[in-house]
Scaffold this motif. Structure first.
Motif, PDB file in Angstrom:
ATOM      1  N   VAL A 181       7.202  45.572  29.705  1.00 34.35           N
ATOM      2  CA  VAL A 181       7.142  44.801  28.256  1.00 34.35           C
ATOM      3  C   VAL A 181       8.599  44.837  28.048  1.00 34.35           C
ATOM      4  CG1 VAL A 181       7.222  43.875  26.324  1.00 34.35           C
ATOM      5  CG2 VAL A 181       5.157  44.292  27.767  1.00 34.35           C
ATOM      6  N   VAL A 182      10.076  44.151  27.817  1.00 34.27           N
ATOM      7  CA  VAL A 182      11.346  44.291  27.563  1.00 34.27           C
ATOM      8  C   VAL A 182      11.337  43.731  26.202  1.00 34.27           C
ATOM      9  CG1 VAL A 182      13.707  43.512  27.951  1.00 34.27           C
ATOM     10  CG2 VAL A 182      11.874  43.365  29.899  1.00 34.27           C
ATOM     11  N   GLY A 183      11.609  45.066  25.408  1.00 32.48           N
ATOM     12  CA  GLY A 183      12.408  44.509  23.923  1.00 32.48           C
ATOM     13  C   GLY A 183      10.275  45.062  23.185  1.00 32.48           C
ATOM     14  N   CYS A 184      10.714  45.916  21.808  1.00 32.51           N
ATOM     15  CA  CYS A 184      10.271  46.247  21.128  1.00 32.51           C
ATOM     16  C   CYS A 184       9.839  46.392  19.623  1.00 32.51           C
ATOM     17  CB  CYS A 184       9.458  48.115  21.928  1.00 32.51           C
ATOM     18  SG  CYS A 184       8.637  48.495  20.561  1.00 32.51           S
ATOM     19  N   GLY A 185      10.547  44.777  19.790  1.00 31.89           N
ATOM     20  CA  GLY A 185      10.234  44.333  18.306  1.00 31.89           C
ATOM     21  C   GLY A 185       8.734  43.682  18.465  1.00 31.89           C
ATOM     22  N   PRO A 186       8.513  42.636  17.435  1.00 27.44           N
ATOM     23  CA  PRO A 186       7.145  42.477  17.267  1.00 27.44           C
ATOM     24  C   PRO A 186       6.684  41.595  17.509  1.00 27.44           C
ATOM     25  CG  PRO A 186       8.575  40.881  15.643  1.00 27.44           C
ATOM     26  CD  PRO A 186       9.693  42.059  16.106  1.00 27.44           C
ATOM     27  N   GLY A 187       7.399  41.270  18.535  1.00 25.92           N
ATOM     28  CA  GLY A 187       7.335  40.218  19.533  1.00 25.92           C
ATOM     29  C   GLY A 187       6.705  40.823  21.200  1.00 25.92           C
TER      30      GLY A 187
ATOM     31  N   VAL B  28      17.562  43.212  13.128  1.00 24.40           N
ATOM     32  CA  VAL B  28      17.407  42.664  11.603  1.00 24.40           C
ATOM     33  C   VAL B  28      16.103  41.416  11.149  1.00 24.40           C
ATOM     34  CG1 VAL B  28      19.243  42.226   9.980  1.00 24.40           C
ATOM     35  CG2 VAL B  28      20.074  42.949  11.757  1.00 24.40           C
ATOM     36  N   SER B  29      15.726  41.169   9.964  1.00 21.20           N
ATOM     37  CA  SER B  29      15.193  40.299   9.064  1.00 21.20           C
ATOM     38  C   SER B  29      15.718  40.041   7.983  1.00 21.20           C
ATOM     39  CB  SER B  29      13.917  40.095   9.346  1.00 21.20           C
ATOM     40  OG  SER B  29      12.983  40.064  10.873  1.00 21.20           O
ATOM     41  N   GLY B  30      15.027  39.543   6.916  1.00 23.72           N
ATOM     42  CA  GLY B  30      15.043  39.479   5.643  1.00 23.72           C
ATOM     43  C   GLY B  30      14.475  40.363   5.134  1.00 23.72           C
TER      44      GLY B  30
ATOM     45  N   MET C 153       8.508  36.206  12.820  1.00 23.88           N
ATOM     46  CA  MET C 153       8.081  37.876  13.261  1.00 23.88           C
ATOM     47  C   MET C 153       6.657  36.827  13.834  1.00 23.88           C
ATOM     48  SD  MET C 153       9.663  40.666  11.296  1.00 23.88           S
ATOM     49  CE  MET C 153       9.750  39.869   9.322  1.00 23.88           C
ATOM     50  N   ASN C 154       5.877  36.418  12.481  1.00 29.37           N
ATOM     51  CA  ASN C 154       4.472  36.142  12.818  1.00 29.37           C
ATOM     52  C   ASN C 154       4.331  35.517  14.346  1.00 29.37           C
ATOM     53  OD1 ASN C 154       5.849  34.180  10.780  1.00 29.37           O
ATOM     54  ND2 ASN C 154       3.644  33.360  11.679  1.00 29.37           N
ATOM     55  N   HIS C 155       5.107  34.539  14.238  1.00 25.89           N
ATOM     56  CA  HIS C 155       4.905  33.510  15.662  1.00 25.89           C
ATOM     57  C   HIS C 155       4.925  34.476  16.844  1.00 25.89           C
ATOM     58  CE1 HIS C 155       4.867  30.662  13.153  1.00 25.89           C
ATOM     59  NE2 HIS C 155       5.355  30.370  12.992  1.00 25.89           N
TER      60      HIS C 155
HETATM   61  C1  LIG Z   1      18.912  37.111   7.932  1.00 24.93           C
HETATM   62  C2  LIG Z   1      17.942  37.203   9.209  1.00 24.93           C
HETATM   63  C3  LIG Z   1      16.116  37.058   8.021  1.00 24.93           C
HETATM   64  C4  LIG Z   1      14.658  37.019   8.931  1.00 24.93           C
HETATM   65  N1  LIG Z   1      14.167  36.850   8.240  1.00 24.93           N
HETATM   66  C5  LIG Z   1      12.417  36.083   8.753  1.00 24.93           C
HETATM   67  C6  LIG Z   1      11.891  36.511   7.950  1.00 24.93           C
HETATM   68  O1  LIG Z   1      11.981  36.597   6.555  1.00 24.93           O
HETATM   69  N2  LIG Z   1      10.248  36.796   8.192  1.00 24.93           N
HETATM   70  C7  LIG Z   1       9.973  36.350   9.679  1.00 24.93           C
HETATM   71  O2  LIG Z   1       8.922  36.091   9.867  1.00 24.93           O
HETATM   72  N3  LIG Z   1      11.478  36.123  10.585  1.00 24.93           N
HETATM   73  C8  LIG Z   1      12.960  36.105   9.779  1.00 24.93           C
HETATM   74  N4  LIG Z   1      13.482  36.541  10.688  1.00 24.93           N
HETATM   75  C9  LIG Z   1      13.578  36.365  12.294  1.00 24.93           C
HETATM   76  C10 LIG Z   1      12.644  37.117  13.334  1.00 24.93           C
HETATM   77  O3  LIG Z   1      14.122  38.277  12.424  1.00 24.93           O
HETATM   78  C11 LIG Z   1      13.017  37.226  14.202  1.00 24.93           C
HETATM   79  O4  LIG Z   1      12.569  35.502  14.245  1.00 24.93           O
HETATM   80  C12 LIG Z   1      12.256  38.418  15.209  1.00 24.93           C
HETATM   81  O5  LIG Z   1      12.479  39.313  14.725  1.00 24.93           O
HETATM   82  C13 LIG Z   1      11.416  38.542  16.392  1.00 24.93           C
HETATM   83  O6  LIG Z   1      11.017  38.925  16.712  1.00 24.93           O
HETATM   84  P1  LIG Z   1      11.443  39.152  19.301  1.00 24.93           P
HETATM   85  O7  LIG Z   1       9.875  40.716  18.413  1.00 24.93           O
HETATM   86  O8  LIG Z   1      10.730  38.058  18.835  1.00 24.93           O
HETATM   87  O9  LIG Z   1      12.523  39.879  18.543  1.00 24.93           O
HETATM   88  P2  LIG Z   1      13.143  40.838  17.716  1.00 24.93           P
HETATM   89  O10 LIG Z   1      12.772  41.760  16.753  1.00 24.93           O
HETATM   90  O11 LIG Z   1      15.024  41.017  17.856  1.00 24.93           O
HETATM   91  O12 LIG Z   1      13.331  41.813  18.708  1.00 24.93           O
HETATM   92  C14 LIG Z   1      13.816  42.080  20.729  1.00 24.93           C
HETATM   93  C15 LIG Z   1      13.934  44.074  20.894  1.00 24.93           C
HETATM   94  O13 LIG Z   1      13.874  43.351  22.245  1.00 24.93           O
HETATM   95  C16 LIG Z   1      15.412  44.844  22.433  1.00 24.93           C
HETATM   96  N5  LIG Z   1      15.936  44.344  22.993  1.00 24.93           N
HETATM   97  C17 LIG Z   1      17.094  43.062  23.369  1.00 24.93           C
HETATM   98  N6  LIG Z   1      17.591  42.214  24.731  1.00 24.93           N
HETATM   99  C18 LIG Z   1      17.202  43.938  25.368  1.00 24.93           C
HETATM  100  C19 LIG Z   1      17.501  44.412  26.577  1.00 24.93           C
HETATM  101  N7  LIG Z   1      18.373  43.264  26.929  1.00 24.93           N
HETATM  102  N8  LIG Z   1      16.967  45.477  27.052  1.00 24.93           N
HETATM  103  C20 LIG Z   1      15.663  46.706  26.540  1.00 24.93           C
HETATM  104  N9  LIG Z   1      15.382  45.852  24.980  1.00 24.93           N
HETATM  105  C21 LIG Z   1      16.007  44.691  23.961  1.00 24.93           C
HETATM  106  C22 LIG Z   1      16.023  44.743  20.924  1.00 24.93           C
HETATM  107  O14 LIG Z   1      16.786  45.779  21.249  1.00 24.93           O
HETATM  108  C23 LIG Z   1      14.751  43.862  19.990  1.00 24.93           C
HETATM  109  O15 LIG Z   1      13.984  45.578  19.318  1.00 24.93           O
HETATM  110  C24 LIG Z   1      14.621  36.729  10.007  1.00 24.93           C
HETATM  111  C25 LIG Z   1      16.348  36.993  10.678  1.00 24.93           C
HETATM  112  C26 LIG Z   1      17.389  36.505  10.395  1.00 24.93           C
HETATM  113  C27 LIG Z   1      18.555  37.591  11.234  1.00 24.93           C
END
Ligand SMILES: Cc1cc2nc3c(=O)[nH]c(=O)nc-3n(C[C@H](O)[C@H](O)[C@H](O)COP(=O)(O)OP(=O)(O)OC[C@H]3O[C@@H](n4cnc5c(N)ncnc54)[C@H](O)[C@@H]3O)c2cc1C
Ligand code: SF4
Lengths: 556, 294
Positions: free
Chosen positions: A11-17, A46-48, A327-329
């Motif tokens: 799994v690449v990336g440790c955000g919510p997804g 970064v999120s809101g 984040m939820n999706h």
């Molecule tokens: C200002 C702002 C406000 C927002 N407000 C909201 C809100 O109120 N509610 C909401 O639900 N969403 C909000 N969002 C959107 C939300 O932040 C994203 O949709 C959400 O973070 C997506 O989750 P993700 O797990 O897909 O990706 P991310 O959370 O972006 O996680 C990706 C992870 O992968 C890692 N990564 C990236 N590239 C690599 C690589 N090459 N190798 C290893 N690791 C890597 C990153 O470091 C990160 O930890 C907001 C976004 C912004 C910018």
């Protein structure tokens, strides 16, 4: 092929997804390795941000992580308003109905705290399967065998093979790009979010927002305070801080040559803010990131070979009118991808998992939230300039304004704002973002005369307060075309650059070339906050920095 | 996890904490050891990294060993925190006080012998490169000599083949930055790392092991005493004539109060590769070695 390390799932990336995918895979007993480029999960994010648990969603974050709300979240949202602003005149609508529609709960979060908490839980779970989470590792591409994707390559590690690769690497996904599933070409497919985290004692928050310690407030802002840039502002209460920010259509920022930090300052210094923030304004952190617009980029088939994309990497970020759901999706998609892998395990067709995952996205109704069919229809209307212009002209005419200004319209407008159906149809034109809210503000609003005492920091101070581990001599972005036509937009649109500011990333410089003068764009990646904007608006070779390098967010 | 078969020892010593605010000198400019806290010799950190790399890559057991006053238990605890040693051995006795490098080497080799008899056969001994209190970097080579084991110094990178029982090392020739050679040596072997030593972990499994060891060690180091064995002079069966101050041919006249400046003392610098010089030392050492051996 050389003997490479192999894991069942990477799994690449440790955000919510990524966290959701990994947790679910581990629950199924799949050997799972998680690779995260930040020095800790959350240090890049970064999120809101408000994280929603939707009643209709097949998975929510607290399903997968027990104790999430108590340990990783800030305040639940108990109070939700939108402010329509026309100069000093403001009309506020209660947005609870829209907010509560399909909502089980909704909490404010700060990403460093949230994601690092998730990382620890994910590491515990995945360790049991023989895997785990590794931070400071950046995946830089896909490993292929005879053209087929079979694993990942990294800056810090030797290549790794896997039966399943989950691309949960967020917006500007290098995996999605490498697989040819996403490009970073069109500004109108993205939003840019900018935000400031502001210090405030818990009891001061309770007092100024008139809430109890276990309650929280959310405020949205639209209208003419951002001039003609399409988008809006937000303010959310955390336990002991506020998140205040803006989200704008990237194409609009580029067209208007707007400076993102100035738009944030326009919100911060509006008289309306004075009721909450006084001269005690202290900014903990300035941050920015691109946000995909699922209506345009949510991929219908987010997979290739053994690679599946989840979350922002697949464009699964829904702007439901003013409410942002990403984040939820990402959580739902991550968990579904894991389930799809388990049910198709052993299938010799490497794309079986991807197909199943896409079906699950469709069947669970997730895809229709991300790409509502009705939007596809209204979009063609809204984007036809002629139609828009007619609407605008009517609205701006005394007749139109009066119509909106009458008491019945007031009631109807409030209802319209709270209708999930209507807001998802709002075309991405100035009408919805600027014209309508400012007319509402003007016709129905009341004038406010509070004195705003906030003095936002300068861009230089904001950059100076951030933590960086610069990869000296190894810039992660390279400018391919220095001409103003190709890359000049970045001088404005980069959130840490500005015209006439020498300390930012992008600068325009006038150089003398045999007699004539020419303006060229130059780039210094040192202050870069990795938002991804210039990957779209300038002509660059764009990558993320190596693992652990670059900016480190403390709040997110 | 499959436990590897490698068994390593890291030799560490305590040095006065020369950092600002910690170090204390008396009126005559003598270091007040009692008032200055003891920390692990910073240069032993490099040895520690090499030992850790071996443990991460090949599994097995790593013990920390030190000779010094009871307070050195803290140094071994520090080593446990950074090299993730499994246990600690402290060679400590009033009689061992004021040993110079030769007497230290004899005592340490006696410690290693006892370890081999009672705990297990050793494959690798890692030693640091000079200590921050002005010692000359001889303890490692001298202990290796006393054990009659090969030693590889100025090591930059290390590869071990547990099956062939050999190691291959990249080292700086004569500590010279410009000349790097690759050498092979049979195990058991002493390894003295160069400050430039860079451990590399390019496999995910190695990094996961590293992370697991760190978590496990945090718990272990918290109750370090349970993992500490102290051996006295009697335990080591050392003749008091050959150890401590009595057994030390080197006399230190005074220590300069400026931490980084070279100390004024009368020590004979011996190049271990210089045959004639070395054999003189060996002759002088003969009785001590015999004393340690039985
Ligand atoms: C200002 C702002 C406000 C927002 N407000 C909201 C809100 O109120 N509610 C909401 O639900 N969403 C909000 N969002 C959107 C939300 O932040 C994203 O949709 C959400 O973070 C997506 O989750 P993700 O797990 O897909 O990706 P991310 O959370 O972006 O996680 C990706 C992870 O992968 C890692 N990564 C990236 N590239 C690599 C690589 N090459 N190798 C290893 N690791 C890597 C990153 O470091 C990160 O930890 C907001 C976004 C912004 C910018
Ligand atoms: S240089 Fe590019 S990626 Fe970095 S902050 Fe500016 S726009 Fe964002």
């Amino acid at each position: 092929m050389t003997e490479y390390e192999h894991y069942e799932a990477v799994v690449v990336g440790c955000g919510p997804g990524g966290a959701a995918a990994a947790a679910r895979l581990a629950d199924h007993g799949v050997e799972t390795l998680v690779l995260e480029r930040g020095t800790e999960a959350g240090s890049k994010n970064v999120s809101g941000g408000l994280i929603y648990a939707e009643e209709s969603a097949p998975y929510t974050i607290d399903d997968l992580f027990e104790g999430f709300r108590e340990e990783a979240g800030e305040r639940p949202v108990t109070d939700y308003h939108i402010h329509n602003i026309a100069e000093n005149s403001v009309k506020t609508y209660d947005l609870s109905d829209l907010h509560e529609d399909d909502t089980d709960w909704c909490d404010a979060v700060l990403r460093r705290k949230m994601d690092s908490w998730l990382e620890r839980r994910v590491h515990e779970k995945t360790s049991e399967t023989g895997g785990g989470v590794l931070t400071n590792v950046r995946v830089n591409g896909l490993l292929r065998d005879g053209g087929e994707i079979v694993g990942v390559t990294c800056d810090e590690l030797d290549p790794i093979k896997a039966d399943l690769i989950v691309g949960a690497d967020g917006v500007n996904s290098e995996l999605a790009r490498d697989a040819g599933l996403m490009d970073w070409e069109e500004p109108d497919e993205w939003f840019q979010g900018v935000k400031a985290v502001v210090d405030m004692e818990p009891d001061v928050i309770d007092d100024r927002f008139d809430i109890e310690p276990d309650e929280g407030a959310a405020h949205l802002f639209s209208g003419d305070l951002f001039e003609d840039v399409r988008g809006g502002g937000f303010l959310y209460t955390n336990e002991d801080s506020l998140s205040i920010g803006t989200v704008f259509h990237l194409d609009s920022l580029v067209e208007q040559e707007a400076e993102p930090h100035e738009l944030l300052d326009a919100l911060l210094t509006h008289p309306l803010l004075a009721q909450w923030v006084r001269d005690d304004y202290h900014e903990r952190e300035y941050a920015a990131k691109l946000v995909p617009d699922s209506k345009k980029v949510a991929h219908e088939e987010p997979y290739r070979d053994r690679l599946v994309l989840v979350g922002d990497a697949a464009g699964q970020m829904q702007a439901q009118g003013p409410i942002i759901k990403g984040m939820n999706h990402a959580v739902t998609a991550g968990a579904l991808a894991a389930d799809a892998f388990v049910v198709t395990r052993g299938n010799t067709d490497s794309e079986a998992v991807g197909r199943r995952y896409a079906q699950m996205l469709e069947k669970s109704g997730t895809m229709d939230k991300l790409r509502p069919r009705r939007y596809e229809i209204s979009r063609t209307l809204g984007e036809r300039d002629a139609v828009t212009n007619v609407v605008e002209r009517v609205l701006e005419s005394p007749v139109g304004s009066v119509a909106i200004g009458n008491p019945i319209a007031n009631r109807l407008l409030k209802r319209a704002y709270n209708s999930p159906f209507l807001v998802s149809m709002l075309p991405d034109t100035k009408t919805g973002y600027v014209t309508l809210p400012s007319i509402i503000g003007e016709e129905h609003g009341r004038s406010i005369h509070w004195e705003n005492e906030i003095e936002p920091p300068t861009l230089e101070e904001r950059i100076g307060d951030l933590t960086y581990d610069t990869d000296i001599g190894n810039p992660h972005i390279e400018l391919r075309d220095e001409s103003v036509e190709a890359s000049g937009a970045a001088v404005h649109a980069c959130p840490v650059s500005a015209e006439d500011f020498g300390g930012g990333c992008y600068r325009s410089e006038t150089v003398a070339t045999n007699g004539s003068e020419e303006t060229l764009v130059s780039l210094d990646t040192q202050p870069c906050i990795e938002c991804g904007t210039c990957a779209v608006v300038a002509d660059t070779d764009w990558e993320h920095p190596r693992g652990g390098k670059g900016v480190e967010y403390r709040e997110g | 996890m499959v436990e590897g078969s490698m068994r390593s020892i890291v030799l560490t010593k305590g040095v006065p904490d020369f950092s600002e605010g910690a170090v204390s000198f008396d009126e005559d400019g003598h270091l007040e050891r009692g008032k200055t806290p003891t920390v692990m010799n910073p240069n032993d950190g490099f040895a520690v990294r090499a030992a850790l790399q071996t443990k991460v890559r090949h599994g097995g057991h790593v013990s920390g060993m030190s000779m010094g006053p009871p307070g050195y238990a803290d140094v071994l605890k520090e080593a446990m925190g950074s090299v993730y040693t499994d246990d600690s051995y402290l060679l400590s006795d009033r009689e061992l006080a004021a040993s110079d490098t030769w007497a230290t080497a004899i005592t340490l080799s006696a410690g290693l012998e006892k370890y081999q008899e009672e705990v297990g056969e050793i494959d690798l001994v890692f030693a640091g490169f000079k200590s921050a209190d002005g010692e000359t970097g001889q303890t490692g080579p001298q202990t290796a000599w006393a054990m009659d084991w090969p030693i590889v110094t100025h090591v930059l990178a290390l590869d071990i083949d547990p099956d062939e029982r050999t190691l291959r090392a990249k080292r700086l020739v004569e500590g010279d930055r410009d000349e790097i050679e690759t050498v092979e040596a049979p195990l058991p072997c002493f390894v003295v790392t160069d400050p430039e030593f860079q451990p590399t972990y390019r496999k995910a499994s190695h990094r996961l092991t590293h992370k697991r060891l760190r978590a496990e060690t945090e718990e272990r180091a918290a109750d370090h005493d349970d993992h500490l064995t102290t051996w006295s002079q009697e335990d080591l069966n050392l003749d008091p004539d050959y150890i401590g101050l009595d057994g030390s041919p080197t006399i230190v006249s005074s220590v300069d109060p400026i931490p980084k400046a070279p100390s004024e003392r009368e020590a004979t610098m011996v190049d271990p590769d210089e045959e004639t010089e070395m054999s003189e030392v060996l002759e002088e050492m003969q009785p001590y070695a015999a004393g340690a051996g039985d």
